[in-house]
Design an enzyme around this catalytic site. Structure first.
Site, PDB file in Angstrom:
ATOM      1  N   SER A 246       0.875   6.374   2.930  1.00 17.57           N
ATOM      2  CA  SER A 246       1.558   7.313   3.829  1.00 17.57           C
ATOM      3  C   SER A 246       2.851   7.839   3.211  1.00 17.57           C
ATOM      4  O   SER A 246       3.523   7.145   2.442  1.00 17.57           O
ATOM      5  CB  SER A 246       1.910   6.620   5.146  1.00 17.57           C
ATOM      6  OG  SER A 246       0.751   6.244   5.826  1.00 17.57           O
TER       7      SER A 246
ATOM      8  N   GLU B 115     -12.928  -2.188   5.532  1.00 20.34           N
ATOM      9  CA  GLU B 115     -12.563  -2.967   6.712  1.00 20.34           C
ATOM     10  C   GLU B 115     -13.632  -2.666   7.751  1.00 20.34           C
ATOM     11  O   GLU B 115     -13.727  -1.553   8.239  1.00 20.34           O
ATOM     12  CB  GLU B 115     -11.208  -2.485   7.232  1.00 20.34           C
ATOM     13  CG  GLU B 115     -10.053  -3.372   6.866  1.00 20.34           C
ATOM     14  CD  GLU B 115     -10.056  -4.687   7.613  1.00 20.34           C
ATOM     15  OE1 GLU B 115      -9.654  -4.680   8.779  1.00 20.34           O
ATOM     16  OE2 GLU B 115     -10.459  -5.706   7.029  1.00 20.34           O
TER      17      GLU B 115
ATOM     18  N   SER C 104      -5.286   6.531  13.106  1.00 15.91           N
ATOM     19  CA  SER C 104      -4.914   6.410  14.520  1.00 15.91           C
ATOM     20  C   SER C 104      -6.162   6.527  15.398  1.00 15.91           C
ATOM     21  O   SER C 104      -7.217   6.992  14.954  1.00 15.91           O
ATOM     22  CB  SER C 104      -3.928   7.506  14.894  1.00 15.91           C
ATOM     23  OG  SER C 104      -4.596   8.757  14.902  1.00 15.91           O
ATOM     24  N   ASN C 105      -6.030   6.111  16.644  1.00 19.59           N
ATOM     25  CA  ASN C 105      -7.189   6.187  17.535  1.00 19.59           C
ATOM     26  C   ASN C 105      -7.673   7.623  17.723  1.00 19.59           C
ATOM     27  O   ASN C 105      -8.856   7.849  17.963  1.00 19.59           O
ATOM     28  CB  ASN C 105      -6.860   5.526  18.879  1.00 19.59           C
ATOM     29  CG  ASN C 105      -6.928   4.002  18.772  1.00 19.59           C
ATOM     30  OD1 ASN C 105      -7.022   3.463  17.661  1.00 19.59           O
ATOM     31  ND2 ASN C 105      -6.897   3.316  19.895  1.00 19.59           N
ATOM     32  N   GLU C 106      -6.766   8.577  17.577  1.00 18.00           N
ATOM     33  CA  GLU C 106      -7.189   9.978  17.671  1.00 18.00           C
ATOM     34  C   GLU C 106      -8.050  10.351  16.455  1.00 18.00           C
ATOM     35  O   GLU C 106      -9.049  11.059  16.581  1.00 18.00           O
ATOM     36  CB  GLU C 106      -5.957  10.895  17.769  1.00 18.00           C
ATOM     37  CG  GLU C 106      -5.247  10.821  19.125  1.00 18.00           C
ATOM     38  CD  GLU C 106      -4.641   9.442  19.420  1.00 18.00           C
ATOM     39  OE1 GLU C 106      -4.127   8.792  18.483  1.00 18.00           O
ATOM     40  OE2 GLU C 106      -4.700   9.022  20.591  1.00 18.00           O
TER      41      GLU C 106
ATOM     42  N   GLN D  66       0.824  -1.212   0.000  1.00 19.10           N
ATOM     43  CA  GLN D  66       0.000   0.000   0.000  1.00 19.10           C
ATOM     44  C   GLN D  66       0.857   1.260   0.000  1.00 19.10           C
ATOM     45  O   GLN D  66       1.591   1.502   0.959  1.00 19.10           O
ATOM     46  CB  GLN D  66      -0.886  -0.008   1.257  1.00 19.10           C
ATOM     47  CG  GLN D  66      -1.796   1.201   1.378  1.00 19.10           C
ATOM     48  CD  GLN D  66      -2.524   1.224   2.722  1.00 19.10           C
ATOM     49  OE1 GLN D  66      -2.014   0.736   3.728  1.00 19.10           O
ATOM     50  NE2 GLN D  66      -3.723   1.783   2.742  1.00 19.10           N
ATOM     51  N   GLY D  67       0.766   2.052  -1.053  1.00 19.56           N
ATOM     52  CA  GLY D  67       1.538   3.291  -1.142  1.00 19.56           C
ATOM     53  C   GLY D  67       0.693   4.500  -0.786  1.00 19.56           C
ATOM     54  O   GLY D  67       0.306   5.279  -1.664  1.00 19.56           O
TER      55      GLY D  67
END
Lengths: 373, 400
Positions: B129, B244, B385-387, B126-127
């Site tokens: 980030s 997902e 992220s969880n944030e 997966q490209g």
């Protein structure tokens, strides 16, 4: 696997939700609490009329044959309204125990709203252990005489009949030798002192001095029956707690959206949004476990049932404390006042945490049982 | 209301359970359950076994091998797979690029890529980030410029999981720098053998070589490798991330890990008694199990609710599954550390982090405890992220 309500369940939910929304506003509730008994006889009559007082009892006993799901629907709505009437004590505790004992006449009177009853099981040093009983029952002719003191008898001051746990034999903490006795509240040797509770309800301390009593008989062991009914009551209490928590969360989110500081709604601050989200996660986890408790309340395997109910009570206790404390904190000073509604939910939640075993006690039960997974 | 599955669902669950336990080699499953890393060929072998049964990509459209399962079947399948220690089919293939190609790709792309992705003939990475584009993914800068019949790509991707094994990479590239950042991004498929691509491994704190930097220097990619329309890549990326759903809580994985922890806590002694008999430890374990039971119920509520939902429109509550699921997976790794105590300290023999070729000391199961704990800190960081998950819940559910 489905979590849909049946048609009848949906109707019940709608009618109870409407009842609470229409009749149980914050100011109205203040009025109910100011009545002589600390709750409203008019509401009680309304509950009877709507069939709520007979809900959990079998049809033969004059009830409507409702199960744990129906009770949970009622209790969640009662949580949102912070209902102060003696539903848990008279219907879910005393009523269900009487039903287990085959006392159909008394159950019928409860269902009709004609009888108030309470279960006296807590003692000064029993904690929430139903098997820790110092009160004694001595044989007297065909009946018995009770001596001892019961504490925090929920709505014990207004009850007309009392179901009292007492020992006929064995030592204070033995599982054997415990009976349940029916006592008229005005019987000789009964001395009651009623008191308001932190959450706006009522409880009593009750002394028995050679009080004449009649033993009620269960098909099985009295303590096992008490524990089964207690587990069903905990499941109901978990549902009530979800109503209380959902309300605290909703009130807090509304407040964050309207309260302005620094020239904008404080809900625009990410740090507060994230805390509201963590409250929401705690609420949904609690809702899930209350549902689990509801669906496991009728489980025949007593150990699996007890572990499931205890697991739910742990989750409710943890989520309740988190949501309650955060709701107060995110409001700031206003939540510290009696004139604002939030604190009343916080107080009820805190008392629920301490009812029928707190999170620590139930965690121990889960830890010593087979894995719940 | 009923907690029980139907007879058909139970039969399906039993069939999946039997298949996972009988057809997927025990050596592979044992490695997963014991928290050890799998080699590339083990991941490929396992996926091909699933694919031969038609179960590598059951959620794809029917014409591309999808099974048309109900949400309950999908849930049972994933739960059984996770509990049996079967490695999930490579998510970059079956949960990410596959569904995007199936939904937005050309017929030629579907025919060329989907069967090979399902069978892991092509290994995808997966490209997304970049060094300057993490949570703020849309600010990515790797650019693709059309030059005749080719896209010319220049830039850098990072955190590219298992790029060292990959045959292909699906990239988000900036194709129009003049518009709002979300509106100038395209989704392009790149053969990893194309000249100008350099893969540099990043060693992570657990000593592993799981992620990489991928550099693009004047990389020429055939024009037809663009997926869907130019400058619509952000929409496809959002579709991909929304795909997902319930599996993300990984309740089955956490269940399997807690079973393993119970087993190991029976072997480790404290004061001459098995740790599993220690009251304080049991209460810590019970506390995690209760939260996990709650999450399982939350997941079942989402599954039950999905029956009435359109594909690609996830229940907002799935953000809770990621949030809480990641926290609980991490909690299990902390319990494992508690179980092995001081024996968590030595580096394992095969651990590349040692930088030397020494045999390890102590039981092998203890040596994986600390690396697993370190490695699994990633779970609350990747995939939003969880944030970021909290931002999503704040907006989508609480209406902030």
């Amino acid at each position: 696997m489905d979590f849909d309500l049946s048609g009848d369940q949906r109707l019940l939910k709608e009618s109870v939700d409407r009842l609470i929304a229409d009749r149980y506003g914050f100011e109205a509730r203040r009025g109910f609490m100011a009545e002589p008994e600390g709750w409203s006889r008019a509401n009680w009559a309304r509950f009877a009329e709507q069939g709520l007082l007979g809900l959990p009892f079998s049809e033969e006993a004059g009830g409507f044959g409702g199960g744990a799901v129906e009770i949970a629907l009622v209790m969640e709505a009662f949580g949102r309204g912070l209902v102060v009437e003696p539903y848990l004590s008279t219907v879910l505790l005393a009523g269900r125990l009487l039903e287990e004992a085959g006392e159909a006449a008394l159950v019928g009177r409860i269902a009709a709203g004609e009888l108030l009853a309470a279960v006296a099981h807590v003692e000064r040093h029993s904690g929430w252990n139903l098997g820790d009983v110092a009160t004694r029952a001595a044989p007297d002719g065909d009946g018995w005489r009770l001596s001892g003191t019961k504490s925090v008898v929920l709505h014990g001051d207004s009850a007309e009949q009392l179901l009292v746990t007492a020992r006929t034999a064995d030592a204070q903490r033995d599982r054997d030798g415990i009976g349940v006795f029916l006592v008229a509240a005005d019987a000789p040797g009964v001395a009651r002192r009623g008191a308001a509770t932190q959450d706006g309800q009522r409880a009593a301390e009750i002394h028995f001095a050679k009080t004449p009593a009649r033993q009620v008989a269960f098909a099985g062991d009295a303590l096992a029956t008490l524990e089964r009914v207690r587990d069903q009551v905990i499941a109901a209490l978990c549902a009530e707690a979800v109503g209380v928590m959902a309300k605290m969360h909703a009130i807090t989110v509304d407040y964050l959206k309207t309260r302005k500081q620094f020239g904008r709604a404080i809900g625009e601050f990410q740090v507060l949004q994230h805390r509201a989200v963590d409250m929401y996660v705690a609420l949904e986890q609690a809702r899930s476990m209350a549902l689990y408790a509801t669906l496991m309340a009728g489980e025949a395997d007593a150990r699996a049932r007890a572990a499931a109910i205890s697991a739910a009570k742990v989750q409710i206790g943890r989520s309740g404390r988190h949501i309650g404390q955060e709701a107060v904190q995110l409001h700031g000073g206003i939540a510290m006042t009696m004139e604002y509604k939030l604190g009343h939910y916080f107080k009820r939640m805190t008392m629920i945490e301490e009812m029928f075993g707190n999170a620590d006690e139930h965690l121990e039960r889960v830890a010593t049982a087979e894995s719940i997974l | 209301m009923d907690l029980r599955f139907t007879e058909e669902e139970i039969a399906f669950r039993d069939e999946a359970r039997r298949f996972f336990r009988e057809d997927v080699p025990e050596a592979i499953r044992r490695k997963v359950l014991e928290g050890r890393h799998l080699a590339k060929d083990e991941i490929v072998r396992s996926q091909r076994i699933l694919n031969a049964r038609g179960w590598a990509a059951p959620h794809w459209p029917r014409e591309w091998g999808g099974q048309g399962w109900t949400p309950v079947q999908t849930y049972l399948f994933q739960d059984e797979m996770q509990q049996a220690g079967v490695p999930a089919p490579l998510p970059f293939n079956v949960s990410m690029v596959g569904p995007v190609i199936a939904e937005f790709g050309s017929e030629a792309q579907k025919r060329r890529f989907l069967p090979r992705a399902a069978n892991l003939d092509d290994w995808w990475c997966q490209g997304f980030s970049e060094p300057g584009a993490g949570s703020d993914l849309a600010s990515l800068r790797t650019k693709a410029v059309l030059d005749g019949e080719h896209w010319v790509i220049d830039g850098q991707k990072t955190w590219t999981t298992l790029a060292q094994h990959a045959d292909w990479i699906f990239c988000l590239c900036r194709t129009d720098p003049s518009v709002k950042k979300q509106e100038g991004i395209s989704f392009i498929l790149v053969d990893m053998r194309t000249p100008g691509i350099t893969v540099r491994p990043i060693q992570t704190i657990d000593g592993g070589r799981e992620v990489n930097e991928v550099f693009f220097d004047n990389v020429r990619v055939p024009r037809e490798n663009l997926v869907g329309e130019v400058n619509r890549g952000w929409d496809y990326a959002k579709f991909l991330l929304g795909n997902e759903r319930t599996g993300i809580a990984r309740v089955g994985t956490s269940k399997a890990r807690l079973r393993r922890i119970r087993e190991l806590a029976g072997l480790e002694l404290r004061g001459g008694r098995p740790l599993i008999e220690d009251r304080r430890f049991r209460e810590k374990l019970a506390a995690v199990e209760i939260e996990l039971k709650a999450l399982e119920m939350t997941q079942l509520r989402v599954v039950a609710d999905e029956r009435g939902r359109a594909r690609g429109k996830p229940n907002p509550a799935s953000s809770i599954l990621k949030l809480k699921g990641s926290q609980l997976q991490q909690a299990t790794t902390e319990l494992l550390l508690d179980v092995v105590g001081p024996h968590a300290m030595p580096l394992a023999a095969q651990d590349e982090g040692a930088g030397r070729n020494e045999p390890g000391i102590g039981p092998e199961y203890a040596a994986v405890a600390a690396p697993t704990y370190f490695n699994w800190r990633k779970i609350s960081i990747y995939g939003g992220s969880n944030e970021i998950q909290r931002n999503i819940v704040a907006k989508a559910i609480l209406g902030f």
